[in-house]
Design a protein around this motif. Sequence first.
Motif, PDB file in Angstrom:
ATOM      1  N   PHE A 162     -25.364 -12.513  31.720  1.00  0.00           N
ATOM      2  CA  PHE A 162     -26.399 -13.293  32.393  1.00  0.00           C
ATOM      3  C   PHE A 162     -26.686 -14.544  31.579  1.00  0.00           C
ATOM      4  O   PHE A 162     -26.323 -14.626  30.401  1.00  0.00           O
ATOM      5  N   GLY A 163     -27.367 -15.485  32.187  1.00  0.00           N
ATOM      6  CA  GLY A 163     -27.730 -16.700  31.472  1.00  0.00           C
ATOM      7  C   GLY A 163     -28.972 -17.344  32.056  1.00  0.00           C
ATOM      8  O   GLY A 163     -29.445 -16.978  33.130  1.00  0.00           O
ATOM      9  N   MET A 164     -29.461 -18.323  31.312  1.00  0.00           N
ATOM     10  CA  MET A 164     -30.627 -19.092  31.746  1.00  0.00           C
ATOM     11  C   MET A 164     -30.244 -20.561  31.693  1.00  0.00           C
ATOM     12  O   MET A 164     -29.890 -21.078  30.639  1.00  0.00           O
TER      13      MET A 164
ATOM     14  N   PRO B   7     -23.382 -26.657  36.090  1.00  0.00           N
ATOM     15  CA  PRO B   7     -23.128 -26.505  34.652  1.00  0.00           C
ATOM     16  C   PRO B   7     -23.423 -25.082  34.173  1.00  0.00           C
ATOM     17  O   PRO B   7     -24.213 -24.377  34.794  1.00  0.00           O
ATOM     18  N   PRO B   8     -22.782 -24.680  33.081  1.00  0.00           N
ATOM     19  CA  PRO B   8     -23.046 -23.339  32.550  1.00  0.00           C
ATOM     20  C   PRO B   8     -24.460 -23.260  31.963  1.00  0.00           C
ATOM     21  O   PRO B   8     -25.081 -24.288  31.685  1.00  0.00           O
ATOM     22  N   PRO B   9     -24.959 -22.057  31.771  1.00  0.00           N
ATOM     23  CA  PRO B   9     -26.302 -21.927  31.203  1.00  0.00           C
ATOM     24  C   PRO B   9     -26.318 -22.319  29.727  1.00  0.00           C
ATOM     25  O   PRO B   9     -25.321 -22.169  29.021  1.00  0.00           O
ATOM     26  N   GLN B  10     -27.451 -22.811  29.266  1.00  0.00           N
ATOM     27  CA  GLN B  10     -27.593 -23.134  27.850  1.00  0.00           C
ATOM     28  C   GLN B  10     -27.855 -21.872  27.018  1.00  0.00           C
ATOM     29  O   GLN B  10     -27.526 -21.814  25.852  1.00  0.00           O
TER      30      GLN B  10
ATOM     31  N   ILE C 218     -26.722 -14.279  27.755  1.00  0.00           N
ATOM     32  CA  ILE C 218     -26.954 -12.904  27.316  1.00  0.00           C
ATOM     33  C   ILE C 218     -25.712 -12.121  27.707  1.00  0.00           C
ATOM     34  O   ILE C 218     -25.428 -11.945  28.894  1.00  0.00           O
ATOM     35  N   ALA C 219     -24.975 -11.679  26.723  1.00  0.00           N
ATOM     36  CA  ALA C 219     -23.710 -10.986  26.978  1.00  0.00           C
ATOM     37  C   ALA C 219     -23.946  -9.531  27.371  1.00  0.00           C
ATOM     38  O   ALA C 219     -24.992  -8.938  27.065  1.00  0.00           O
ATOM     39  N   ALA C 220     -22.965  -8.945  28.015  1.00  0.00           N
ATOM     40  CA  ALA C 220     -23.034  -7.541  28.424  1.00  0.00           C
ATOM     41  C   ALA C 220     -23.212  -6.621  27.218  1.00  0.00           C
ATOM     42  O   ALA C 220     -23.751  -5.526  27.342  1.00  0.00           O
ATOM     43  N   SER C 221     -22.774  -7.078  26.049  1.00  0.00           N
ATOM     44  CA  SER C 221     -22.912  -6.280  24.825  1.00  0.00           C
ATOM     45  C   SER C 221     -24.330  -6.316  24.265  1.00  0.00           C
ATOM     46  O   SER C 221     -24.659  -5.571  23.346  1.00  0.00           O
ATOM     47  N   GLY C 222     -25.170  -7.200  24.790  1.00  0.00           N
ATOM     48  CA  GLY C 222     -26.532  -7.342  24.277  1.00  0.00           C
ATOM     49  C   GLY C 222     -26.697  -8.530  23.355  1.00  0.00           C
ATOM     50  O   GLY C 222     -27.817  -8.914  23.028  1.00  0.00           O
ATOM     51  N   ASP C 223     -25.572  -9.101  22.915  1.00  0.00           N
ATOM     52  CA  ASP C 223     -25.665 -10.297  22.080  1.00  0.00           C
ATOM     53  C   ASP C 223     -26.201 -11.452  22.924  1.00  0.00           C
ATOM     54  O   ASP C 223     -26.011 -11.487  24.136  1.00  0.00           O
TER      55      ASP C 223
END
Length: 190
Positions: free
Chosen positions: A72-74, A138-141, A144-149
Amino acid sequence: MRNKQARNGIGSQGFTLVEILVVVVIMAIVIAMAVLSIGVTGRDQQLDQESMRIEGLLSLLHDRALIEGRDFGMRLEPTAYEFVFYDTRLAQWTHFDQEREFRHRNLPKGLSLQLQLDSVQVVLKPIDPNLIDNTPPPPPQVAIAASGDATPFRLTVVRDDTQARASVTSDATGKLAIESSDHPPPGNRS
């Protein structure tokens, strides 16, 4: 005869106790209304509310990334933000607006966002609403990776006219912290 005149108030001076109490009560009400409208604590509740909303939504998204195994991203603009997810079928970041909580949000008038990544100020630009359908946004700045990072960041909500601010910070593990408008971080107190 003199006593009768004194009792009738003729020639007496001053205010009665009831009159003084009425004036004191009216003054107390006016002062209380002024104090409530000014906000004596120095807090900007709108700033704090918006930063707590962002922190809460990012926390939910972090948990969701771990549970669902999705990225996910913001995506941030100067006065708005939205949440996105990485669609592996399309190989691009896609709007995450299936749920009302994660919809595109405009900040209230007079508030803006500032973003720092690795202690470097990032220039936030508005996203062109007239993008051609096959042009990916554009991609998020912040990711949040699936791994939690997660992307370490400091996102600050700023009141434009007073420069009051409240911040949300995250480290690489996705641990979020919030600094409200009346509690600056340690070491930055004037």
